[in-house]
Design a protein around this motif. Structure first.
Motif, short mmCIF file in Angstrom:
data_model
loop_
_atom_site.label_atom_id
_atom_site.label_comp_id
_atom_site.label_asym_id
_atom_site.label_seq_id
_atom_site.Cartn_x
_atom_site.Cartn_y
_atom_site.Cartn_z
N HIS A 241 25.79 35.17 -25.63
CA HIS A 241 24.79 35.36 -26.68
C HIS A 241 25.23 34.78 -28.03
CE1 HIS A 241 23.80 38.56 -23.70
NE2 HIS A 241 22.59 38.09 -23.92
N ASN A 242 26.34 34.04 -28.03
CA ASN A 242 26.87 33.45 -29.27
C ASN A 242 26.91 34.49 -30.39
OD1 ASN A 242 27.94 31.26 -30.72
ND2 ASN A 242 25.97 30.79 -31.65
N LYS A 270 25.04 31.71 -34.75
CA LYS A 270 23.64 31.53 -34.35
C LYS A 270 23.40 32.31 -33.06
CE LYS A 270 23.14 26.94 -36.44
NZ LYS A 270 22.87 25.50 -36.17
N ASN A 272 21.88 34.31 -29.89
CA ASN A 272 20.69 34.18 -29.05
C ASN A 272 19.94 35.52 -29.07
OD1 ASN A 272 21.59 31.60 -28.36
ND2 ASN A 272 22.84 32.42 -26.70
N GLU A 275 16.58 36.12 -26.81
CA GLU A 275 16.95 36.22 -25.39
C GLU A 275 17.60 37.57 -25.10
OE1 GLU A 275 20.12 34.24 -22.22
OE2 GLU A 275 19.70 33.23 -24.13
#
Length: 299
Positions: A241-242, A270, A272, A275
């Protein structure tokens, strides 16, 4: 339906064995593995007994759910058919989180400014227990304040390690650590979102490699960069998920560098976010449980 630890599972297993009531065992944490990993369970005879109880519960459950694929593999290797084990992860109530940020950010921000001024906020939020090895964060701050005194580490929560942490902070005379204690649940989202970095850690342990701490879900939804000391499932979760920077478990130097990189804006954050909310929403996870329970009733 029973939820780990083992005692409720034993009751559910007995209900299925002697009354033929379909039993589902929900496993957020695997016991006795977790107790052994934390060092809280050491007696070999007691461990052997607990493993027998664990298998009794598994064998007398129509279905089992676990929150990570690593946990599913752990249960399967103990002799349980994989088709019996369902993946149902932890969930996040994004509406509760967002609503409380809107409601409480103003007052929390004011409190932070009054107490800490313009210091950068590093926060550890949740259970302060042995599995987190939180002493490393005191060591991290000791290194960081030598280069940057405009930072503060907040421990928000309670746990068995809290007294020893306070003792160590006092011993070394570290002024950039504050033990906030327990806070009303509705204020936690604001403290997360107003922090500059959120930190977490696991002991280096094969069992911990198959776990994801529940706090990561709320950490991520706060849109604040995370630094997590972990391997395995938790590390994969962050990277997928960064959501921040993964470092080796309990590595003080790696934590120090990662936190500094985020504070100095050297990390491209950044997440996610959309999502993540879609995959772990309360609505979606409820549907997963409903599917399991409908299957139980059919059988």
């Amino acid at each position: 339906i029973s939820i780990a630890p083992l005692p409720p599972g034993v009751v559910g297993a007995l209900a299925q064995k002697y009354y033929n009531l379909p039993h589902h065992f929900d496993v957020p944490d695997i016991l006795p593995d977790l107790g052994i990993a934390s060092g809280m369970i050491k007696n070999k005879i007691f461990i052997k007994l607990l493993y027998k109880l664990e298998m009794f519960v598994y064998n007398n459950s129509r279905s089992i759910s676990a929150i990570t694929y690593g946990q599913i593999e752990n249960i399967h290797k103990k002799g349980i058919n994989r088709t019996k084990i369902k993946y149902i992860p932890d969930w996040i109530n994004s509406k509760y989180f967002v609503d409380n940020i809107k409601r409480n950010n103003g007052i929390v921000k004011k409190n932070i400014e009054i107490k800490y001024g313009d210091k950068k906020i590093i926060a550890f939020i949740g259970n302060i227990g042995a599995l987190q090895n939180p002493i490393i964060f005191i060591k991290m701050m000791k290194k960081m304040v030598k280069q940057n005194n405009n930072i503060i580490l907040l421990f928000i929560g309670d746990g068995i390690m809290l007294p020893s942490l306070k003792k160590e902070v006092k011993r070394i005379g570290l002024r950039n650590v504050d033990f906030v204690g327990r806070l009303p649940r509705e204020l936690i989202p604001s403290y997360m979102s107003l922090s500059d970095v959120l930190i977490a850690n696991y002991l280096s342990n094969s069992y911990m490699d198959i776990c994801i701490p529940g706090k990561l879900y709320e950490y991520l939804i706060s849109k604040t960069p995370i630094v997590m000391g972990a391997k395995g499932e938790a590390a994969n979760f962050i990277n997928k998920h960064n959501a921040g920077i993964v470092v080796p478990p309990s590595d003080v130097n790696a934590f120090t560098k990662a936190v500094n990189d985020i504070i100095d804006e050297k990390f491209d954050y950044k997440p996610n976010y959309d999502e993540f909310v879609e995959n772990y929403s309360l609505t979606k996870i409820i549907k997963s449980y409903e599917s399991v329970f409908k299957s139980l009733l059919k059988n």
